[in-house]
Structure formats: C-alpha cells, structure tokens
Design a protein around this motif. Structure first.
Motif, PDB file in Angstrom:
ATOM      1  N   UNK A  48     -18.300 100.168  31.656  1.00  0.00           N
ATOM      2  CA  UNK A  48     -17.828  98.812  31.365  1.00  0.00           C
ATOM      3  C   UNK A  48     -17.777  98.012  32.663  1.00  0.00           C
ATOM      4  N   UNK A  49     -18.102  96.733  32.549  1.00  0.00           N
ATOM      5  CA  UNK A  49     -18.040  95.867  33.726  1.00  0.00           C
ATOM      6  C   UNK A  49     -17.407  94.534  33.351  1.00  0.00           C
ATOM      7  N   UNK A  50     -16.809  93.946  34.343  1.00  0.00           N
ATOM      8  CA  UNK A  50     -16.389  92.547  34.245  1.00  0.00           C
ATOM      9  C   UNK A  50     -17.289  91.793  35.206  1.00  0.00           C
ATOM     10  N   UNK A  51     -18.086  90.874  34.697  1.00  0.00           N
ATOM     11  CA  UNK A  51     -19.045  90.163  35.515  1.00  0.00           C
ATOM     12  C   UNK A  51     -18.502  88.772  35.845  1.00  0.00           C
ATOM     13  N   UNK A  52     -18.313  88.524  37.137  1.00  0.00           N
ATOM     14  CA  UNK A  52     -17.936  87.198  37.626  1.00  0.00           C
ATOM     15  C   UNK A  52     -19.187  86.599  38.246  1.00  0.00           C
ATOM     16  N   UNK A  62     -12.130  90.128  25.462  1.00  0.00           N
ATOM     17  CA  UNK A  62     -13.599  90.246  25.336  1.00  0.00           C
ATOM     18  C   UNK A  62     -14.291  88.933  24.989  1.00  0.00           C
ATOM     19  N   UNK A  63     -14.070  87.928  25.776  1.00  0.00           N
ATOM     20  CA  UNK A  63     -14.736  86.641  25.567  1.00  0.00           C
ATOM     21  C   UNK A  63     -15.275  86.156  26.905  1.00  0.00           C
ATOM     22  N   UNK A  64     -16.300  85.305  26.844  1.00  0.00           N
ATOM     23  CA  UNK A  64     -16.787  84.667  28.058  1.00  0.00           C
ATOM     24  C   UNK A  64     -15.882  83.488  28.385  1.00  0.00           C
ATOM     25  N   UNK A  65     -15.499  83.420  29.642  1.00  0.00           N
ATOM     26  CA  UNK A  65     -14.550  82.386  30.082  1.00  0.00           C
ATOM     27  C   UNK A  65     -15.181  81.552  31.173  1.00  0.00           C
ATOM     28  N   UNK A  66     -15.048  80.224  31.060  1.00  0.00           N
ATOM     29  CA  UNK A  66     -15.524  79.320  32.103  1.00  0.00           C
ATOM     30  C   UNK A  66     -14.683  78.060  32.081  1.00  0.00           C
ATOM     31  N   UNK A  67     -14.569  77.429  33.222  1.00  0.00           N
ATOM     32  CA  UNK A  67     -13.897  76.134  33.309  1.00  0.00           C
ATOM     33  C   UNK A  67     -14.888  74.987  33.282  1.00  0.00           C
ATOM     34  N   UNK A  72     -17.191  87.501  32.228  1.00  0.00           N
ATOM     35  CA  UNK A  72     -17.605  88.115  30.971  1.00  0.00           C
ATOM     36  C   UNK A  72     -17.489  89.640  31.030  1.00  0.00           C
ATOM     37  N   UNK A  73     -16.767  90.268  30.108  1.00  0.00           N
ATOM     38  CA  UNK A  73     -16.820  91.734  29.989  1.00  0.00           C
ATOM     39  C   UNK A  73     -18.175  92.167  29.414  1.00  0.00           C
ATOM     40  N   UNK A  74     -18.772  93.203  29.986  1.00  0.00           N
ATOM     41  CA  UNK A  74     -20.086  93.688  29.563  1.00  0.00           C
ATOM     42  C   UNK A  74     -20.046  95.211  29.475  1.00  0.00           C
ATOM     43  N   UNK A  75     -20.580  95.755  28.405  1.00  0.00           N
ATOM     44  CA  UNK A  75     -20.658  97.209  28.254  1.00  0.00           C
ATOM     45  C   UNK A  75     -21.995  97.722  28.781  1.00  0.00           C
ATOM     46  N   UNK A  76     -21.938  98.870  29.472  1.00  0.00           N
ATOM     47  CA  UNK A  76     -23.127  99.537  30.016  1.00  0.00           C
ATOM     48  C   UNK A  76     -24.032  98.576  30.782  1.00  0.00           C
ATOM     49  N   UNK A  77     -23.497  97.908  31.788  1.00  0.00           N
ATOM     50  CA  UNK A  77     -24.289  96.888  32.498  1.00  0.00           C
ATOM     51  C   UNK A  77     -25.407  97.488  33.335  1.00  0.00           C
ATOM     52  N   UNK A  78     -25.072  98.543  34.081  1.00  0.00           N
ATOM     53  CA  UNK A  78     -26.058  99.220  34.922  1.00  0.00           C
ATOM     54  C   UNK A  78     -25.850 100.715  34.784  1.00  0.00           C
ATOM     55  N   UNK A  79     -26.822 101.457  35.220  1.00  0.00           N
ATOM     56  CA  UNK A  79     -26.752 102.909  35.087  1.00  0.00           C
ATOM     57  C   UNK A  79     -25.522 103.449  35.815  1.00  0.00           C
ATOM     58  N   UNK A  80     -24.772 104.337  35.120  1.00  0.00           N
ATOM     59  CA  UNK A  80     -23.603 104.964  35.706  1.00  0.00           C
ATOM     60  C   UNK A  80     -22.320 104.183  35.533  1.00  0.00           C
ATOM     61  N   UNK A 115      -6.963  84.440  29.615  1.00  0.00           N
ATOM     62  CA  UNK A 115      -7.972  85.441  29.267  1.00  0.00           C
ATOM     63  C   UNK A 115      -7.452  86.846  29.531  1.00  0.00           C
ATOM     64  N   UNK A 116      -6.242  86.938  30.104  1.00  0.00           N
ATOM     65  CA  UNK A 116      -5.675  88.232  30.467  1.00  0.00           C
ATOM     66  C   UNK A 116      -4.590  88.652  29.490  1.00  0.00           C
ATOM     67  N   UNK A 117      -4.396  89.949  29.398  1.00  0.00           N
ATOM     68  CA  UNK A 117      -3.339  90.525  28.585  1.00  0.00           C
ATOM     69  C   UNK A 117      -2.866  91.812  29.247  1.00  0.00           C
ATOM     70  N   UNK A 118      -1.652  92.195  28.960  1.00  0.00           N
ATOM     71  CA  UNK A 118      -1.145  93.470  29.483  1.00  0.00           C
ATOM     72  C   UNK A 118      -1.376  94.611  28.495  1.00  0.00           C
ATOM     73  N   UNK A 119      -1.905  94.291  27.336  1.00  0.00           N
ATOM     74  CA  UNK A 119      -2.119  95.304  26.290  1.00  0.00           C
ATOM     75  C   UNK A 119      -3.595  95.676  26.188  1.00  0.00           C
ATOM     76  N   UNK A 120      -3.848  96.976  26.155  1.00  0.00           N
ATOM     77  CA  UNK A 120      -5.213  97.451  25.966  1.00  0.00           C
ATOM     78  C   UNK A 120      -5.607  97.274  24.508  1.00  0.00           C
ATOM     79  N   UNK A 121      -6.699  96.557  24.299  1.00  0.00           N
ATOM     80  CA  UNK A 121      -7.198  96.324  22.954  1.00  0.00           C
ATOM     81  C   UNK A 121      -8.687  96.626  22.923  1.00  0.00           C
TER      82      UNK A 121
END
Length: 972
Positions: free
Chosen positions: A147-151, A193-198, A136-144, A37-43
């Motif tokens: 971008x967030x990564x939610x675990x 930008x995908x939801x990941x789970x095992x 899961x990456x999430x845009x504008x999750x909370x005020x201020x 789910x990881x990459x070294x390139x910004x996309x």
C-alpha cells in the motif's frame, strides 16, 4: 534537536537548555474534523500514515527537485514528532515495505511518472497547473509495496504544499517553531481512501514583507543566528511554505538578503520561495547596497550609468533564480523621487530597466515576472497617466492602515501582468507608527481583500508583517484567505477563530480561545496602542473608560483560566499567541485610564489624584515586567528582543527611543476630610464645569430605559471621609446609603417603578458628610407616563443609538443583497452589500434599503450621524454615495468622501482622524422631530460602504465619547 515528551518531569528536566531548536510535543485524544482526510480509526482501504506509533517510510525519487528532497526531510521529522518514531527516508525508485509514502513531482519524479505510465495514479488534473497537489492511497503501486500514499505535485511547490498540508492535518502547526506550538502526538493516523486536492491557488503569489524590523527582529536574529543570514531565512522560508505562501520581501532596514549571506538566495530558490525586493528597491538590489557600493547620487538624471551598472549586477547574481523583479524608482531612502511628477523620466527608467532584464536573462522580457508598486506618491504618476507595459504587474497598495487606495475599473482592459495588492499589518509613518502587536481584525482584512479580489486583483497578495512574531494569527488568515478567497464567506469568519485555535491548542478549549482572540483584536483595533492617550476613552460619559478597562480585565481572567486547563507543554505557545497580547494591552489601556483619572481628579481636587499618579507608574513598570518575562524567561529566553518595539509615549510618526510614562500631576490635599461629588448624566450648573460635577439634578429616569445612574462621592482631604446618602422618596433605590472612604465611592441610583408615581415627578436624595452641617440635595426627576405600545429603539436623554445590523426591515433587489460582517467594528458587527461589484443603485422605493424604527421621548431638533468603517474612494471617482431619510422624506444623498483625498499622495485631516479612530463619521441631516415613533432609512447607492452604527441626537445634548453612545433599548 531536543524532543520533549508529554511528561511534566521530562519537560522540567530540560528547562536549562537555550537551544532554539527545541520541539514540544503533547499527546491528544482529539478526533480529526469531519471534513478531514484523516482518521484515527482503521477502516477498509485506509492508508496507515502511523500505526501503533510507527510511521510509514518515505520514498522520493533521486530525480526530483532538491527542494522537494529537502522538504521531505522536514516532513520526515514531522512524522517522527507526531508518532514518536522517525521513519526512514529513501531517495530512489524502489523500497520493500508493506506501507510506503511516495512523494514526487509530475514530470520530475521518475517514481511518479512510472505510476502514471502504469495507470496506478491519474494526474490529469495536475497537468499544467500552478502549485496543485493530490494525495491518493494506492494499492500495490510498485514491486514490494502493498500500500502507498502518493503525494504528487504539479510542480515543485505543489509537492511541497502536499507534504506540509498533510503535516498540518496530522497536528504539526505551521507555528510549531515560531510560536512553540506543541506537535500533537497520535499513535494511529489513517488516510481515507479518496483522492484529496485543494486545487490551484486563486492568487498566484502570496506572501509577507518583513519590515520595520528594528529593534525587535533585528536584535533577536543577531543574538540567535548572527543576523539575517541563511540560518534565519531557512526558518522564514519553512514558515511561509507551511502556510502555503510562496513570496517574500525580505528584511531591508540596513540589511540585504543577497549581500549579507550569499547562500541565502540559492536556498530560497531550492526551497521554492519566490524572492523580490520592496517597492523602492529596483532590479533585485537592496537599498542598503547602494550605501555600501553605490557611487554618486541616487538620481537617474545625474547618475544613469552608475545606477544601470548597479542594477545589472542585481539581475546577474540572481540569474536562474525564481523571482519577481521590482521596476521604477523612488527617492533615496524610500522617499519621494522629486517634488514634481516627472512621468517622462520614470517611463525612461522603466524602459531602460527592462532592457537590462532582457539582456541579462536572454529571454523575452515578458518571461521575467515584473512589478511596479504604486506606493504613496508613485500612485500619483499612475493617476496622471503614466503606464507601464502590459506584462508588468501593477502592485496596488492600501493606505498603510488597511484601506485599499485604488482598484482597477471593472471594465478595464485585461493586463497579462495583472494586478497585485500590498497590504499592511504594521507601519512606520503618519499619523503615528504602529509596530508592537496585532491590531488588525481579520474581518476587516476579509472585507477589504474581498473587495480587492472581486475587482480582479489576483496576481500578488503581499502583507507587511513587521517582525513576524506578533502577527501570527493575521498572517495565517491572510495566507489562508489568499489561497482561495472564493471559499471564505463572511458567515465563516467567527469559525475561523475556533478552527485556528483548535490547530494550535486542540478542540477542547478552541471555541473559548477563539473568542478571546476575536475580542482582543476587536479591542486593539478600536485604537492602536501607540495612539492611545489619557483622554482617549471618556471618563464622564457612558462609563466608557471603566467599561473598557473591565472588559480587558475580564478577557485576561478568561485567558488565565484557559491556560490553567491546557497541558503544560502548551503554556509557552499560549502565552505568546493569547495571554501576552491580552495581558499587555489590558495593562497599557488601564495605565492610560489611570493617567486620565489623575488629570481629571486633579482638576476636581480629589484626594485620589496622587493615588492615580502612583497607579499610572505601577502599571507603566508592570509593562516592563511583562517584557522582561517574555525576553528572558519565556521558552528559556528563545524570544529575547522580540517585544522591544516601543508602544508608549508616541506623539508623531517617529517612535520614541524608549517607552515613556504619561505625565501625571500631584496635589497637596488639606488634612480635613472634605466631600465632593459627581452625578452621572447630571445637569451641570455652568458651562465650564465638567459634566456632572456638583450637579443638583440627574437627567430624567424612565421605566423603559430603567436607568441606573451613579453619584460618585469623593474625598478632598487626607483624613477619611464619612458620608451618608438619604433618599427622600420611597421609590428611589440606592446601592448604598453611606460609608467611610479614603478616596472615592460610586453609589448607584435607580427607581422602583412599582412604587413610583405616575406622570412626571421629581424626587430627591441628600448627600451629607458627617463632619459638616446640612447636606446637598440632588433632584431625581422621573417620567412614568409613557405609552404601552412603544416599539423600536427608544431614546435615552435625547439620544437614539442603533447598531446597523439590528434593522427592523430590509429591502433587497435582484442586484444587491445585505451582508452582515460579524464582529467587524469598534462595538458590534457591521453591514455592507453584496456583491461589491454591483452597479450604482437608486435610493427610491425600488432600491435596497434598511429600516430602523425609533421612539423619541422629547420633541426638538435632532441631528443624525452615521458611523462607517474607514473606506477610501477606491474607484477614484466622485466618492462613495449613500442616502438617508426620516419618516418618508426624500432620501438625502451623502458622499462619504466629500473631502476627497488631496491631489497628491498626502492625506487630508479627515483621513488622519479616520485612521486614528478607526471610524468615519458624518453628520448627515438635521430635522425637527416630534415626540413619538419615527423611521430612519439607510439607502445603499454605491457598493463598498460598511456601516457600523447610526446615532440620532437632540441638539443641546452633550455626551461626547470615543466609541459613541451604546446601543439604545429596543422594544419589539
């Protein structure tokens, strides 16, 4: 904490420290695997975990579990080690940041629950699940926050596993501390930008048993931590959680996790570790505590009240802590409880123990996980009809050597408590103990645990790992496999070595390192180091002993070459995980072969007898040098004591107090040089002489096998020997025609088939010493009249040996297919059938079979022998059945367990030999066969059999060896 940079001069500058908290880091240009789910390139829409060397900050709700917050602190350090800059960790509900990693547990974290209410994340797939997480990456999750990564975790461990899974993907090995694996440093890491789970783990409780821990682990922990205390176990808990395990039987040789340091068990509960006691320690009391506090005998008939009080205190002190409670009782000190099988007494003990559990917890009894371990003689109680309530997990066991003893019938009534399996990578007991290094092939673990899982054993998977340290690789595999056995196929096993090596050392040398690990574990599993003796490998047939030594030496050179190409920071980990086990085992095997040569050469009066006595001693003390380096120089002494388990001089199950050099013999040779010789595959002049000694003839050479046999010239005097070997025919080729030697020299004899006469002929070589008259003639018989249309495996000296996977034809059915298990076995790969739950098959033309084409060069009476991976009669029926036939005869039914296990838990002699040799052989049929083509068929009847090879051997042919004859020449 010391943070080592990648620069060599800074590494050297810190070499004086003995701080066992040191963390090594190494920069990497490795790309992430394609499925990561990881990459070294910004996309577009990727989330920057690390951007330009700066890690995103972390947010954890104050309302979350203390253990989640504790692990978040470790995750914070992981990010700091990977990026070079430790991010901020905030405990709260808000934070001003462009990019933020939000961590939390559904239903416990106010932040996570708010995101769910706002529709920012969907946790439907986590609700009610066991240990599941989503990232899961999430845009504008909370005020201020832009971008967030939610675990998010379904429960405490789900959240913890989410953090540690991400850490491992970033480049923090679970073994970063326990094996000094460098943390991989990257300037940029982005999450796709995908939801990941095992998903959920398929096995509920997955863990290890620290056992047989003296003198190695106990000595080490005492020096580094002051004993098996909270500081020690914190490292153990973290390791298990990083490996996505959740279950522990703690060290129990003279120690108690609960009593030695009362802070340890609460820490385990906080971190999410499920604690339990071993198979003979009921109701959360370590056995050593009975020695400390118990009154009267460990006998329920005589001391019921005191024992109940003792057990009650175990339940009271662990009230509110997550645990699995061991039930029943064994004898004092992990011995059998009594000579008889007192089912009525043991059932009463279980009933009374469950009353104690119910009274102390105040909950319905089924709300407390409980286990009954069917270990050793306890299985006898089960076999004779004892049963425990349905909510109790039945912990089945292997035979201490990796073969499962019993599995539930496929048509068994479901149990709410289910079944577990207690497996072994380490053992103290008969026929001999093995504790020093890893001797387990993951292919064998896969085969037996696939069998286990397929028969519905999925509540507990527990493995005895001894001192932890030598078992890094198989521990990783066991816990990875336990998460989802359905995701591991046999075909994927070779790649597991590469993938694991890549996680520790990067991708550039991962394939080579993986191959080294695969080979050394294969060599080690042939016979465990503690069981090797001077006569284990044959010095007289197939060049077996010397080939084994050379194979190990080649592996050592491969390991050293790889190490030179690795970054300096990786050398410490490489030595522990690869080089030391390869080098030390190569040395040990060479020492025993040297001792074997010493004994054989003394009989032959060779001048080299004393040389091999000295060689044995040299290699014996070289082992001590390896240990000295491991203890005192490696990682600045961090791992002192860890290689203290004895491995030489074992004669029974009880370890020798010290390593003992094998006994050697010395002789007094005469001064004058004196010639002797041995002919490989030579025909001896009398029955009592060792094969080939002073033989007057080689066995027959033929153009298909194109044999190259040696004549070994040896000196029986102190002065140097000058000799010549002269061929009497121009079609006889020699690797050397003479020389001067102090001890021994092998000269190889082969045939120039372009010059050789047709038909059956006999040539000669003459062996002569310069200081003697005349010489000795040795016959060189050839056969140069073989048909040109020969196909199949061709006999050599009356032997046809075939690896089971190299069949010419195979028949499958709708119910059964053939499955190769790569690398499993002592020499090649192995073959079995799938599924392992298939019904019994009929050995007829409609049944599944394998077909092997062979060609015999001589007529006569032949015996067929099968070689199977050791397997027990796990269904406790008449045994596992297969069949064989030759040339269309009626298949002969064979029972691999014709000498079935004794009625009690002890094992018969065939089992002792099978586990020592790591093979089960059966002589299956005897048949008069003509010269020419024949067909052998192997028919499956029962599932669960794993065939490695078959050997057809002419009567009167004597070529005994440990591994059996190497595979014959195949003409296609």
């Amino acid at each position: 904490m010391f943070l080592f940079s990648c620069k060599e001069e800074k590494l050297e500058a810190n070499t004086e420290t003995n701080d066992i908290e040191q963390i090594l880091t190494v920069p990497t240009e490795d790309a992430f695997p394609q499925n990561s789910i990881l990459t070294t390139e910004k996309e577009e829409n990727t989330f920057p975990i690390i951007a330009n060397g700066v890690a995103s900050d972390l947010l954890v709700s104050e309302s979350d579990y203390p253990g989640v917050k504790r692990i978040a602190g470790i995750f914070q350090k992981d990010l700091g080690n990977v990026s070079g800059n430790e991010p901020e960790l905030i405990f709260g509900n808000t934070h001003q940041s462009n990019n933020l990693i939000i961590i939390g547990t559904v239903g416990q974290s106010t932040v996570i629950d708010h995101l769910v209410e706002e529709g920012k994340i969907d946790v439907a797939e986590l609700e009610g699940k066991w240990e599941q997480f989503s990232i899961t990456p999430v845009q504008n999750p909370i005020e201020g926050v832009d971008n967030a990564l939610v675990i998010a975790g379904s429960d405490k461990r789900g959240t913890i596993f989410g953090m540690f899974d991400l850490s491992e993907q970033m480049g923090v090995s679970p073994w970063y501390w326990w094996a000094d694996v460098p943390v991989k440093v990257r300037k940029n890491i982005y999450v796709k930008p995908d939801t990941y789970t095992l998903g959920e783990p398929k096995v509920k409780y997955r863990g290890i048993f620290i056992n047989d821990e003296a003198p190695a682990l106990s000595g080490w922990s005492s020096e580094k931590f002051g004993g098996f205390n909270k500081q020690f176990y914190e490292k153990v808990f973290e390791l298990i959680l990083r490996l996505k395990g959740n279950y522990l039987w703690p060290a129990m040789w003279g120690s108690s996790l609960w009593d030695d340091d009362p802070e340890t068990a609460p820490l385990a509960n906080e971190m999410g570790m499920v604690l339990a006691t071993s198979h003979h320690e009921p109701l959360m009391r370590s056995h050593v505590e009975w020695n400390r506090y118990g009154e009267g005998p460990w006998d329920y008939d005589k001391n019921q009240e005191k024992l109940q009080d003792f057990w009650r205190k175990g339940m009271e002190r662990t009230q509110g802590q997550e645990k699995v409670v061991t039930l029943a009782m064994r004898g004092d000190g992990d011995e059998a409880m009594s000579e008889g099988t007192n089912i009525e007494l043991l059932e009463k003990i279980v009933k009374d123990q469950r009353e104690i559990i119910k009274e102390v917890t105040g909950k319905p009894i089924e709300k407390t996980p409980q286990v009954w371990a069917l270990y050793k003689e306890v299985q006898e109680y089960y076999d004779k009809g004892m049963r425990v309530p349905d909510d109790v997990t039945l912990l089945l066991c292997d035979d201490n050597w990796g073969q499962v003893r019993v599995l539930p019938a496929l048509d068994s009534e479901p149990r709410s408590g289910g079944y577990g399996m207690y497996y072994h990578f380490d053992f103290v007991g008969g026929p001999r103990s093995y504790k020093w290094l890893n001797t387990t092939q993951i292919e064998r673990v896969w085969e037996q645990m696939n069998l286990t899982y397929s028969y519905g054993v999925d509540k507990i998977w527990l493995v005895n790992v001894g001192d932890i340290k030598p078992m890094e690789f198989p521990i990783s595999f066991f816990l990875d496999y336990a998460w989802n056995p359905e995701s591991f196929s046999a075909e994927q096993l070779p790649n597991y070595y590469t993938t694991w090596a890549q996680k520790q050392f990067g991708s550039e040398h991962a394939k080579e390192i993986g191959e080294i690990i695969a080979l050394y574990t294969k060599y080690n599993s042939r016979r465990k180091p503690e069981l090797i003796e001077p006569n284990t490998y044959s010095l007289q047939h197939f060049n077996e002993a010397e080939n084994m030594v050379e194979d190990y030496k080649t592996l050592v050179e491969r390991a050293k070459k790889v190490k030179e190409q690795l970054p300096t920071e990786a050398h410490t980990a490489f030595y522990q995980l690869v080089q030391y086990p390869v080098e030390a085992c190569a040395n040990l095997n060479e020492m025993y072969v040297a001792a074997g040569k010493n004994r054989l050469y003394a009989f032959q009066n060779r001048a080299s007898t004393n040389f091999y006595a000295d060689k044995t001693k040299e290699l014996f003390f070289k082992d001590a040098e390896f240990t000295e380096y491991y203890h005192n120089s490696l990682a600045n002494g961090k791992w002192n004591h860890m290689m203290s388990q004895t491995r030489m001089g074992h004669t029974t199950w009880s370890d020798p107090a010290y390593n003992k050099m094998p006994a050697v013999t010395r002789i007094q040779s005469g001064r004058e040089a004196n010639l002797g010789y041995v002919v490989e595959n030579g025909i001896s002049r009398s029955q009592w002489m060792p094969s080939g000694l002073n033989s007057r003839s080689f066995s027959t050479f033929d153009p298909i096998n194109d044999q190259k046999y040696y004549v070994e010239v040896f000196n029986m005097g102190k002065e140097k020997l000058t000799y010549t070997i002269t061929p009497e025919n121009d079609w006889i080729q020699l690797s050397s025609t003479g020389g001067t030697i102090q001890y021994d020299k092998k000269v190889f004899v082969s045939i120039d088939w372009n010059k050789a006469p047709k038909g059956k002929k006999v040539g000669e070589i003459v062996i002569k010493a310069d200081n003697s008259e005349g010489g000795t003639k040795v016959s060189v018989p050839i056969r140069n009249d073989l048909p040109k249309d020969i196909k199949g495996f061709v006999a050599n000296q009356g032997i046809v040996s075939v690896d089971a996977v190299n069949y010419q034809n195979a028949k499958e059915t709708a119910e059964v297919s053939w499955q190769t298990i790569p690398n499993l076995g002592r020499t090649g790969s192995a073959i079995t059938t799938m599924p392992v739950t298939a019904p019994k098959q009929n050995p007829n033309n409609d049944g599944p079979y394998l077909e092997y084409e062979i060609y015999l060069l001589d007529s006569g009476t032949y015996n067929l022998t099968t070689y199977f991976s050791p397997t027990l009669n796990f269904q406790k029926d008449e045994g596992l059945i297969y069949a064989v036939s030759i040339d269309g005869d009626t298949p002969k039914m064979m029972n691999l367990h014709k000498d079935a296990l004794a009625a009690d838990w002890t094992y018969p002699e065939w089992w002792n030999e099978a586990v020592k040799d790591n093979i089960m052989t059966q002589s299956v049929l005897e048949k008069e066969l003509s010269e020419g083509a024949h067909t052998i068929k192997y028919w499956v009847v029962d599932p669960g059999l794993v065939l490695q090879k078959m050997v057809l051997q002419k009567e009167g042919t004597h070529a005994e060896s440990y591994l059996g004859p190497p595979e014959s020449t195949l003409i296609k």
